[in-house]
Write a protein that holds these residues in place. Structure first.
Motif, mmCIF file in Angstrom:
data_model
loop_
_atom_site.group_PDB
_atom_site.id
_atom_site.type_symbol
_atom_site.label_atom_id
_atom_site.label_comp_id
_atom_site.label_asym_id
_atom_site.label_seq_id
_atom_site.Cartn_x
_atom_site.Cartn_y
_atom_site.Cartn_z
ATOM 1 N N SER A 271 0.827 -1.203 0.000
ATOM 2 C CA SER A 271 0.000 0.000 0.000
ATOM 3 C C SER A 271 0.862 1.254 0.000
ATOM 4 O O SER A 271 0.528 2.255 -0.650
ATOM 5 C CB SER A 271 -0.931 -0.003 1.213
ATOM 6 N N GLU A 390 -6.196 3.009 2.567
ATOM 7 C CA GLU A 390 -5.160 2.463 1.684
ATOM 8 C C GLU A 390 -5.491 2.770 0.234
ATOM 9 O O GLU A 390 -6.662 2.884 -0.150
ATOM 10 C CB GLU A 390 -5.033 0.950 1.868
ATOM 11 N N ILE A 394 -4.355 -1.439 -4.325
ATOM 12 C CA ILE A 394 -4.018 -2.636 -3.561
ATOM 13 C C ILE A 394 -4.886 -3.801 -3.976
ATOM 14 O O ILE A 394 -4.534 -4.970 -3.804
ATOM 15 C CB ILE A 394 -4.166 -2.351 -2.043
ATOM 16 N N ARG A 395 -6.048 -3.519 -4.584
ATOM 17 C CA ARG A 395 -6.935 -4.587 -5.029
ATOM 18 C C ARG A 395 -6.300 -5.409 -6.137
ATOM 19 O O ARG A 395 -6.639 -6.575 -6.331
ATOM 20 C CB ARG A 395 -8.259 -3.997 -5.522
ATOM 21 N N LEU A 397 -3.493 -6.596 -6.151
ATOM 22 C CA LEU A 397 -2.681 -7.629 -5.495
ATOM 23 C C LEU A 397 -3.545 -8.569 -4.672
ATOM 24 O O LEU A 397 -3.050 -9.270 -3.784
ATOM 25 C CB LEU A 397 -1.633 -6.967 -4.587
ATOM 26 N N ASP A 398 -4.856 -8.618 -4.996
ATOM 27 C CA ASP A 398 -5.811 -9.486 -4.296
ATOM 28 C C ASP A 398 -5.852 -9.195 -2.809
ATOM 29 O O ASP A 398 -5.972 -10.110 -1.977
ATOM 30 C CB ASP A 398 -5.474 -10.973 -4.530
ATOM 31 N N ARG A 399 -5.736 -7.920 -2.472
ATOM 32 C CA ARG A 399 -5.853 -7.511 -1.080
ATOM 33 C C ARG A 399 -6.987 -6.509 -0.950
ATOM 34 O O ARG A 399 -7.257 -5.725 -1.862
ATOM 35 C CB ARG A 399 -4.549 -6.869 -0.591
ATOM 36 N N THR A 400 -7.657 -6.557 0.192
ATOM 37 C CA THR A 400 -8.768 -5.646 0.440
ATOM 38 C C THR A 400 -8.241 -4.375 1.081
ATOM 39 O O THR A 400 -7.477 -4.437 2.049
ATOM 40 C CB THR A 400 -9.804 -6.298 1.370
ATOM 41 N N GLU A 402 -7.687 -1.274 3.422
ATOM 42 C CA GLU A 402 -7.966 -1.105 4.850
ATOM 43 C C GLU A 402 -8.219 0.359 5.160
ATOM 44 O O GLU A 402 -7.500 1.247 4.696
ATOM 45 C CB GLU A 402 -6.804 -1.615 5.692
ATOM 46 N N HIS A 435 -11.561 -3.569 4.900
ATOM 47 C CA HIS A 435 -11.247 -3.905 6.279
ATOM 48 C C HIS A 435 -11.199 -2.598 7.062
ATOM 49 O O HIS A 435 -10.756 -1.578 6.536
ATOM 50 C CB HIS A 435 -9.900 -4.624 6.402
#
Length: 473
Positions: A271, A390, A394-395, A397-400, A402, A435
């Motif tokens: 991030s 964030e 970041i999505r 990279l398969d991240r939610t 925050e 998140h």
């Protein structure tokens, strides 16, 4: 003041002298100035502001200034009519700070540094900027901007696009790309060294450091800084104004962001790295585009747009200049280098700018959602301190993403459902999965509670905060 030395063929001598006499310019003619006995050298002093005007008058009269023309700096001139030129161009109705096209090219190239100097100074500035970011020291970060050499490469590229000079375009863009790579690599290596040597703990959340937070949440104000920096640099270059201080402003938009990218990579925080690289790309393109637009507005353009214009001007075939620029010999095809460079900048700017605009819109929506959640009656005693989101990339990279929220609460009063309430409100208003991390700062208040402000405000330094109880969902 400038001293112009112009080599003129004998058949053009009378034309040149007629132009100079009509403008009340004092001159000296030297015969047999070259191996060809029919050439003469004409010398005449001019105020800096008059050079472009007089040279344009000579070109329009049919004088070819490509054979041998020298524009040199001079300290003073005592001639019969020079004071009239000063009254006319320096303090009169024709006052203009603009410098000649040839001079602006020379001024830009004078800022070029050899590879060792450029990349060494870039690396030093990146290391200082990274240290300043980690220490959360604005003074150190400013020091990094002072020694950064990015002003030269940015303005060389802008002048190259304006004048369609392929060599300058290539030089400016190459130095910028490799310079940013060197800055990021230097900050990355410094981060690894600091962690391996236990100088800075690897578990430190660098995203909470104030100076880094400013570089990982890009906004429209950051772009405004870059646009103004590039425009000011170009304006200073195109006039008699100094550009040394403007270089600090250009570096302010670039070097700290590059250092933040390296720090994010060293600490393994996507991030931070993604947010900083988005800011770096947008700012770098903004500096180049604004520099070009200002130069274009001030009239700095290629000498001719088509071979017909050159032929109509001086009756010669258009050629490629010795410095790599094109005079229009191939019509519009001659402007392919500048067109490609400008199109590339605009494509990147639109793409990165679109992501930036999306991030700003998402941040605003999150802030509104958090404030709406805090308006519930059960949270009336809470005071919202800050909200940080964030970067949306970041999505990829398969991240939610925050959302980090900091609130001030009365001492020892639990709010176990606050994080869930905020998360539901954010997802409802943004239609995105997030998140939520809520950090409580305990405190006490006294006096009229109606005067309390519940909007986000600056937080105290982490070391001075009271007990903190985080809650995550």
């Amino acid at each position: 003041m400038r001293l112009i030395k112009l080599l003129v063929a004998e058949e053009s001598r009378s034309t040149v002298l007629d132009v100079l006499e009509s403008e009340n310019i004092d001159f000296v003619v030297t015969k047999d100035a070259s191996e060809r006995g029919d050439d003469v050298l004409v010398e005449f002093p001019l105020p800096t502001q008059a050079v472009e005007y007089v040279m344009t008058e000579l070109r329009e009269a049919g004088v070819d200034d490509r054979e041998y023309t020298v524009i040199a700096s001079a300290e003073t001139a005592k001639t019969r009519n020079y004071h009239e030129l000063e009254d006319r161009f320096v303090a009169g109705v024709e006052e203009d700070d603009a410098v000649a096209r040839e001079e602006i090219r020379a001024k830009a190239l004078d800022m070029h540094r050899n590879k060792l100097t450029y990349y060494s100074m870039t690396l030093f500035s990146a290391l200082v900027a990274a240290a300043g970011l980690l220490m959360d020291s604005p003074a150190v970060v400013v020091g990094a901007m002072v020694i950064a050499p990015q002003v030269g490469s940015a303005l060389i590229a802008g002048v190259g696009i304006s004048l369609n000079d392929r060599r300058m375009i290539r030089m400016g863009f190459t130095q910028q790309l490799f310079g940013f790579a060197a800055a990021i690599a230097g900050a990355f290596v410094l981060g690894l060294v600091l962690q391996s040597g236990q100088i800075v703990t690897a578990v430190l959340d660098v995203s909470t450091i104030g100076q880094i937070t400013k570089r990982i949440s890009p906004g429209l104000l950051s772009v405004l800084v870059a646009l103004c920096a590039g425009a000011a640099g170009a304006f200073g270059l195109a006039t008699a104004l100094p550009v040394s201080l403007v270089g600090v402003m250009i570096a302010a938009a670039l070097i700290p962001a590059a250092a933040a990218v390296g720090i994010g990579m060293a600490w393994g925080l996507p991030s931070v790295a993604l947010g900083a690289i988005l800011l770096l790309v947008v700012n770098a393109v903004a500096v180049n585009v604004s520099a070009f637009l200002v130069l274009w507005y001030l009239g700095y353009r290629p000498e001719a747009w088509a071979p017909e214009e050159r032929a109509a001007t001086d009756g010669t075939e258009a050629t490629t200049t010795a410095d790599g620029g094109d005079d229009g010999g191939d019509g519009f095809g001659a402007y392919v280098p500048a067109a490609i460079a400008l199109a590339s900048l605009l494509v990147v700017f639109v793409g990165a700018g679109g992501m930036l605009a999306g991030q700003v819109a998402f941040d605003n929506a999150v802030n509104t959602a958090v404030e709406d959640a805090m308006e519930q009656e059960e949270y009336a005693e809470l005071e919202l301190a800050s909200v940080r989101t964030e970067v949306g990339m970041i999505r990829f990279l398969d991240r939610t993403p925050e959302v980090s929220v900091v609130v001030r609460r009365p001492a020892d009063v639990p709010y176990p459902d606050l994080a869930e309430s905020v998360r539901q409100q954010v997802q409802q208003e943004t239609d995105r999965e997030v998140h939520v991390s809520v950090e409580f700062v305990e405190g006490q208040t006294a006096g009229d509670q109606r005067t309390r402000v519940r909007r986000p405000s600056a937080l105290p330094d982490a070391a001075s905060r009271p007990r903190v109880a985080p809650a995550h969902l």
